[in-house]
Design an enzyme around this catalytic site. Structure first.
Site, short mmCIF file in Angstrom:
data_model
loop_
_atom_site.label_atom_id
_atom_site.label_comp_id
_atom_site.label_asym_id
_atom_site.label_seq_id
_atom_site.Cartn_x
_atom_site.Cartn_y
_atom_site.Cartn_z
N PHE A 45 20.16 -14.35 15.93
CA PHE A 45 19.20 -13.28 16.21
C PHE A 45 18.84 -13.17 17.69
O PHE A 45 18.26 -12.17 18.10
CB PHE A 45 17.94 -13.44 15.34
CG PHE A 45 16.80 -14.10 16.04
CD1 PHE A 45 16.81 -15.43 16.33
CD2 PHE A 45 15.70 -13.35 16.42
CE1 PHE A 45 15.76 -16.02 17.00
CE2 PHE A 45 14.64 -13.92 17.09
CZ PHE A 45 14.67 -15.27 17.39
N LYS A 46 19.21 -14.15 18.53
CA LYS A 46 18.96 -14.02 19.96
C LYS A 46 19.65 -12.79 20.54
O LYS A 46 19.25 -12.27 21.57
CB LYS A 46 19.44 -15.27 20.71
CG LYS A 46 18.78 -16.58 20.31
CD LYS A 46 17.45 -16.80 20.98
CE LYS A 46 16.87 -18.20 20.80
NZ LYS A 46 16.79 -18.72 19.43
N ASP A 47 20.69 -12.32 19.85
CA ASP A 47 21.36 -11.09 20.29
C ASP A 47 20.38 -9.92 20.35
O ASP A 47 20.52 -9.04 21.20
CB ASP A 47 22.49 -10.71 19.31
CG ASP A 47 23.72 -11.59 19.47
OD1 ASP A 47 23.98 -12.08 20.58
OD2 ASP A 47 24.43 -11.77 18.46
N MET A 87 18.59 -10.23 23.68
CA MET A 87 19.46 -10.19 24.87
C MET A 87 20.16 -8.84 25.03
O MET A 87 20.34 -8.36 26.15
CB MET A 87 20.52 -11.28 24.79
CG MET A 87 19.97 -12.67 24.90
SD MET A 87 19.17 -12.97 26.50
CE MET A 87 18.65 -14.66 26.23
#
Ligand SMILES: *Cc1c(COP(=O)(O)O)cnc(C)c1O
Length: 461
Positions: free
Chosen positions: A110-112, A115
């Site tokens: 989920f860091k996508d 970012m």
């Protein structure tokens, strides 16, 4: 819409100022000067297209200082990372119980979401000012991979990612090192994650590098990362059809959970918020016992949540204290100095009114991966299992949405132990094997890091 700091910094910054600063000059975190009231129908926007919803939210939070083109580009990239086959990735497990899969972006975690939003906005903010920026970051896996994918090819940003050699999973390493982009440098450090963090901290205050231009970090205190995580709470709630669903969030730095708090604050259809943590449970101790104590983080299966000083906790304290910058500054200065603070009783009660928290053991995490498969037919990652376990423990009649933050194939060892078979990897992951890797190796030494980063900056200029 301008931004102020949680420790009293009061020279209002625009969104792009807050984005490029990261931290406020006095060490506080940026928050909007007041929480905005949507000037559009939030309910129908939440049920509509994800890109349109994101554009409206970005404008509400003052991102329009960067121009329509940048806002649209950021919304488009977030939408691409979010949707599963063109739809909101909500999976119904049971009556009143859903999983929201936040891992359909380029690195399957989920860091996508954060970012993919932050990269085009940072580029636009730098273009507007005619500046270039070097971003340095330490990673135990997910953040670095998401950052490399998001910033590769960026015109105004040079990105240097430090990871501990041999201590990130093969998939995570490949997701970083197989991206061939002139503006990205992957550094494998002969040491552990703490060595990488120490190096990054030293680089950020290194005068020689500061002389060469702006230098900053992509860590989760940045307001620009948080904003990318607000729209999915609204879209998920709308698509579940539930009234004020409870959200259960697997929590490390409390960025994701705080984004849920923001979604509720601006009037979204978001009910109770629950933060689920692994045995690194400083946040749980603070909320439930009123003690905020720094301990050494220990490695768990939900490794991206192995955090003992959750950076976004400061934003929650600021809000729960009625935006009291003195209380916030004192608490976090004391914490920095002693690593051990007792929260005032009224503050603890106020925190509890905003969000609840609980700790999930490694055994329960493993058992929950098994249960999710046997009862619901879903293969889930360890982070998601921590949240699902916490949700099941709280289960009542209330509708619950559990955030699912990574593809299980990113953490095959633990999932295989739990299930007795290996999770199936998507093509984008299996295709990584065999690609050419580019990686600079380096001892865990600040002087070596300065030399490496300097020559990279000079080379690319
Ligand atoms: C970073 C991360 C989390 C924790 O999110 P925070 O915003 O730090 O609370 C949970 N799951 C995965 C897979 C992550 O990468």
């Amino acid at each position: 819409m301008n931004y102020i700091g949680t420790r009293g910094f009061n020279e209002h910054r625009t969104f792009s100022g807050a984005l490029l600063d990261g931290l406020a000059p006095d060490g506080g975190l940026y928050v909007p000067q007041t929480w905005p009231t949507p000037d559009f129908d939030l309910k129908s926007a939440s049920a509509g297209g994800y890109g349109d919803l994101t554009v409206k939210l970005l404008n509400l939070f003052g991102v329009n200082v960067l121009g329509d083109h940048a806002v649209k580009a950021a919304a488009q990239r977030t939408e691409d990372a979010f949707l599963r086959n063109g739809e909101v990735p909500l999976t119904k497990l049971d009556d009143n119980l859903w999983l929201l899969e936040l891992y359909h972006g380029p690195t399957h975690a989920f860091k996508d979401m954060a970012m993919q939003m932050m990269a085009p906005l940072t580029d636009a903010a730098l273009a507007q000012r005619g500046k270039k920026l070097t971003l340095v970051t330490a990673t135990s896996g997910d953040t670095g991979a998401a950052a490399v994918r998001a910033f590769a090819g960026s015109e105004h940003v040079k990105l240097v990612v430090f990871h501990p050699l041999g201590r990130v999973s093969p998939v995570q390493r490949l997701q970083m090192t197989t991206v061939q982009a002139d503006n990205v440098l992957n550094v494998g450090v002969e040491g552990d994650f703490d060595d990488c963090q120490r190096i990054v901290k030293a680089l950020l205050s290194e005068p020689v590098l500061k002389q060469q231009g702006l230098i900053s970090s992509v860590n989760s205190i940045n307001w620009g990362r948080l904003l990318g995580q607000v729209p999915y709470y609204l879209a998920a709630a709308a698509h579940s059809g539930a009234d004020k669903p409870e959200f259960v969030v697997p929590t490390g730095n409390f960025g994701d959970a705080f984004a849920g708090w923001v979604a509720r604050k601006i009037g979204g259809n978001v009910g109770h918020l629950h933060a689920a943590v692994n045995r690194n449970d400083a946040l749980n101790q603070a909320i439930n016992n009123g003690k905020y104590v720094r301990r050494q983080a220990t490695e768990t299966a939900s490794v991206s949540m192995d955090v003992q000083a959750p950076s976004n906790f400061e934003r929650l304290v600021y809000e729960a204290s009625g935006r009291d910058a003195d209380v916030t500054r004192t608490l976090f200065n004391d914490f920095a100095a002693t690593g051990d603070v007792t929260l005032p009783a009224d503050l603890q009660a106020a925190l509890k009114a905003e969000v609840s928290a609980s700790t999930v053991s490694e055994e329960t995490t493993k058992a929950t991966i098994k249960l999710a498969y046997e009862k619901y037919g879903q293969v889930i990652c360890p982070h998601t299992a921590v949240a699902l376990a916490a949700a099941l423990e709280r289960r009542s009649d209330a509708p619950q949405i559990v955030l699912s933050t990574a593809h299980p194939a990113k953490f095959p060892a633990f999932v295989t132990e739990a299930l007795g078979f290996e999770p199936k990897a998507p093509d984008a992951i299996t295709d990584l094997y065999g690609l050419t890797e580019t990686l600079t190796e380096m001892p865990a030494d600040v002087a070596a890091a300065v030399t490496t980063v300097r020559s990279f900056i000079e080379w690319i200029d």
